[in-house]
Design a protein around this motif. Sequence first.
Motif, PDB file in Angstrom:
ATOM      1  N   ALA C 106       0.846  -1.182   0.000  1.00 37.42           N
ATOM      2  CA  ALA C 106       0.000   0.000   0.000  1.00 37.42           C
ATOM      3  C   ALA C 106       0.886   1.238   0.000  1.00 37.42           C
ATOM      4  N   CYS C 123      -4.907  -1.564   9.942  1.00 37.92           N
ATOM      5  CA  CYS C 123      -3.756  -2.381   9.549  1.00 37.92           C
ATOM      6  C   CYS C 123      -3.497  -3.492  10.564  1.00 37.92           C
ATOM      7  N   PRO C 124      -3.521  -4.736  10.084  1.00 36.06           N
ATOM      8  CA  PRO C 124      -3.374  -5.849  11.020  1.00 36.06           C
ATOM      9  C   PRO C 124      -1.943  -6.042  11.507  1.00 36.06           C
ATOM     10  N   VAL C 138       3.131   4.362   4.908  1.00 37.59           N
ATOM     11  CA  VAL C 138       3.188   2.913   5.046  1.00 37.59           C
ATOM     12  C   VAL C 138       4.658   2.489   5.087  1.00 37.59           C
ATOM     13  N   CYS C 149      -6.608  -1.505   4.567  1.00 38.73           N
ATOM     14  CA  CYS C 149      -6.581  -0.080   4.850  1.00 38.73           C
ATOM     15  C   CYS C 149      -7.267   0.740   3.755  1.00 38.73           C
ATOM     16  N   MET C 160      -2.804   0.382  -3.948  1.00 37.39           N
ATOM     17  CA  MET C 160      -1.936  -0.777  -3.874  1.00 37.39           C
ATOM     18  C   MET C 160      -1.041  -0.778  -5.107  1.00 37.39           C
TER      19      MET C 160
HETATM   20  S1  SF4 Z   1      -3.478  -2.491   6.172  1.00 35.32           S
HETATM   21 FE1  SF4 Z   1      -2.546  -1.496   4.432  1.00 35.32          FE
HETATM   22  S2  SF4 Z   1      -0.492  -0.973   5.155  1.00 35.32           S
HETATM   23 FE2  SF4 Z   1      -1.319  -2.480   6.581  1.00 35.32          FE
HETATM   24  S3  SF4 Z   1      -0.571  -4.401   5.766  1.00 35.32           S
HETATM   25 FE3  SF4 Z   1      -2.590  -4.106   4.931  1.00 35.32          FE
HETATM   26  S4  SF4 Z   1      -2.196  -3.117   2.939  1.00 35.32           S
HETATM   27 FE4  SF4 Z   1      -0.328  -2.939   4.135  1.00 35.32          FE
END
Ligand code: SF4
Lengths: 528, 342, 201
Positions: C106, C123-124, C138, C149, C160
């Motif tokens: 991202a 964001c996990p 990010v 996100c 992305m």
């Molecule tokens: S939430 Fe967004 S920044 Fe976090 S891991 Fe997922 S894609 Fe990446």
Amino acid sequence: MRKLFHFHGGIHPPSNKTQSTQTAITSAPLPTKLTIPFHQHAGETAKPVVKVGDHVLKGQLIGMPDGFVSSAVHASTSGTIAAIDMQLIAHPSGLPNLCATLIPDGKDEWVTLNPVDYRSHSVAELQQLLRMAGVVGLGGAAFPSDVKLRIGKQKIKTLILNGAECEPYITCDDMLMRERAAEIVQGAEILRFMLDADEVLYGVEDNKPEAIAALQQAITASKSAQQNKSHEVIAIPTIYPGGSAKQLIRVLTGLEVPSGKLPTDIGVQCFNVATAYTVHRALAHGEPLLSRVVTITGNVRKAQNYEVLIGVPINELVALSVALSDTNGYIMGGPMMGVPLHAMNAPGPAVQVPVVKATNCVIAASAKLFPPPQPALPCIRCTRCVEVCPADLQPQDLYWFAQSKEFGRAQAFSLFDCIECGACSYVCPSHIPLVQYYRFAKSEIRAREYDKLLADQARERHDYREHRIEREKREKAEKLAAKEKAAQAAKLAAQPLTPQQQTEQAELAARREHIREVAQSAVEHPEG
Amino acid sequence: MFFSPFISKPDSVAQIMLKVILALIPGIALYVWYFGPAILVSITLASITALATEAAMLKLRNRPIGPFLKDNSALLTAWLLALSIPPLAPWWLVVVGTAFAIAIAKQLYGGLGNNPFNPAMVGYAVLIISFPVHMTHWLAPQGLVLAELSFAQQLQYIFSGVLPPSLTLDAISMATPLDTLKTHLHLEESVQQILNMPIYGHLGGQGSEMVALGFLIGGLYLLASRIISWHIPVAYLGSLFIIAAIFHLVDPTHYVAPLFHLFSGAAILGAFFILTDPVSSPTTNKGRLIFAAGAAFLTYMIRVFGGFPDGVAFATLLMNISVPLIVLYTQPKVFGKKGKQS
Amino acid sequence: MLSALLVMAGIAIVLGAVLGYAAIKFRVEGNPLVDKIDAVLPQTQCGQCSYPGCKPYATAIAAGEADINRCPPGGEEGIQKLADLLGVDFKPFGGDTNAPKPKSVAIIDESTCIGCTLCIQACPVDAIVGAAKQMHTVIASECTGCELCIAPCPVDCIVMLPIEEKISNWKWKYPVYTLNAVETDRAAEAALQRTNGRAPG
Ligand code: SF4
Ligand code: SF4
Ligand code: SF4
Ligand code: SF4
């Protein structure tokens, strides 16, 4: 006579070296443009320290080493930086990398040089000087030399100077030894001093008698080397890949570098003769690594060695030797391990990639010299590959595992001990591109290990986040409970309440309830 | 785009196979000298069948035909099988055996390089199990039988099964020296008595010992030109000699001298041409020694105690099964590693 | 005949006993299975499997409640690994799961970002840094490409970007078998797509 050892396997491909040893090393003229990559060495890319439009002097630092394993990059001549961008370089991927484009002003004006006497400096200072002079291994791997000299507490018994040059066609080290043996010996003495090694062995294949004689003479003539009586030139049998560091160490000392370890772990360190030469230039003359000797050979009218500035486009370089009309591509390096510079037997212009520190040879290819590979047949398990493998592997098994993507088993059968010398492919009667399969399997395994690492990190971070959210939730709940308790107590204390107060209290409680809900949902369903 | 290495040795599978085929020629020449030209007929028949079957199977398996037909491996299988079948065997026997060897034992397992068993020996095993009678009528060397057939008569017999009037099959053929030895030992005769029979020569059978010498010459050529390594032939013949010598020393009246074993049957052919088939033999040198020694042991056991006239084919097939295991346990030391790998 | 039958039966009984004993002796204790499954899941933590993360999905698989073909980031190779681990047959992706995509990270358009912190909460793996009312960034090396996100962002400033091929992450390709180039080209390509999740360059 010193007792020599031998390693298993090896091959005797036609050497094709005499073509390019007829003429002395000549300086190649200044080109119209230099393309200097910032990543010419193993390790981290150097950080650009000049801007587009800057005027630079010959030997001026343009790339600062960045990280432990990294090396400096310099302007090879005086001129103007015309661009700093992605340019094609010699890499099997054909992908571009960060380069500085330098337009020479023709004056070839040096920065002020600071020659030093190595005896009056500490080893650490010398290491730093070499790092800033951009000295890297010139045998092919381009590993920063200062890193190889940081050996910690290990005792180095033997310093090996690699002048074997076992690959066909390449003669740059041979010519350098013939013409500049004295400086090589002095460089070797500096390396010996820095490593505090007991003996210095020059391993040179016995098909280079002139080089052996020149080195011997230089040792006899050199005062410091003679004082030490520790330098010795040793003619080793001509066999490919006798110049591979591990195999050379085995031949000279009988020791095997343990799998996954470094030569220093067994008290040996190994440098290319050209690297020793560069070390001498860098310290005794203060010159950073700006040029090297490159063999131009193959399908050319006049094969020869040139002293070439780093960054010279190879097509301009080959033009000096006049490529014949049926030239269909270039190989950077030797025919066994070199990098093809564009699709051979495919139409299109030669890629204009620059000479880098690792460029020892450029071979003009033709369909006659390097015919396209024959179609591969299945492996018939004839074990000719086993017979020639210098790493004592079972190439036919590795091939089987690699082509069926059984990477775990390939690793169990020591895939990573393969030095990619190509001897197995050379002899395979089924014409299987064996090394290609090993390269594929190795890079696939490395990518997977990297992915695994990332996944593990992600798991850790995720687990930590869960843990954190859990804790925050708990803390919030505890705080709320404490507040409520306090409020209850206050209520009790402030008896009796007016109706107005009562409504206020109720409202407060309701609000708290609401806040709690919001807080809960926010942490539980962050995506809302 | 192709990558390094850009040079390779001018060597090919086809050349290797061709050299092995050429190395068979001295033996075959002596065969013709002692037993007449009928063998050439079976070799031709087998070769044609092998190429045709190979082409058909490749087509069925949707593989390119050209490069595989030209690799000479089917021809080699055909020649080896033809040499294991009695020259006077009916034509269809050769055809069925060869077709089976190529179609089932080679192509169904994945073709060149993928057959776990030696195809020629699979063909032989199938034939001797299915047609034991046809497989035991061998030509006698010249001068040893009551009647001799002219080449035309042999051809007629091979293709139509018709013998000239007044002749029976027994009159023109005989069992192999090994077979005869076994039969007579069962009749409680001693080895010495039996070896006095006219069909025995100096080392093995009259005539067949010379053929074996011919194969030995070819085998030495293969060794000299480094097509095969010494491990299998030396370990095989050496072990066979030692085992036979032990039995012979213990009881010379029942167990024939070791040299007899080396020069009769397919021992020499097996040692240099059959067991050394790269595809179905071990890839490690130590493994080769074990493989060949095991094959020698089995050969001797089958010859002396088993029910078949010769043991080379079955010994080869049995040892073929154990190749993966042998290879796994005989991995050599890798450069820079202490112990063995995996 | 009878003795042969008896021998056969005897062998069968002995082998059966050995197998039975082995099954008891070497039975996996505790629940390391969940951890083992979790170890082969890609840890993107994207929730595309309909579970709130990789670990819950692993737990569900271990409990026999979920199929092995529900994780798009793992690709077919991931399914194969699960199949090998669990000793079950490979299963292609079902209709209701998303198709595997090339791995991406991202990127927040920092000029548009209003600093709402919603993506941080989404964001996990805590790969987004920033404080309230300040623009966010990010950490590309930590981002797993889960796309969680994207949706919460009120100003749609997160995109992305597929990870591009550079010299540092370039991989050698599967050698193309030149014998029957057409046929195996396709096979190699298919294989590559399976392993890389992207078309060969
Ligand atoms: S939430 Fe967004 S920044 Fe976090 S891991 Fe997922 S894609 Fe990446
Ligand atoms: S040389 Fe080629 S054909 Fe022979 S065993 Fe090795 S890989 Fe197989
Ligand atoms: S490329 Fe690897 S496997 Fe092949 S001969 Fe060299 S070290 Fe052995
Ligand atoms: S789909 Fe996403 S959350 Fe589910 S297992 Fe795969 S990576 Fe983990």
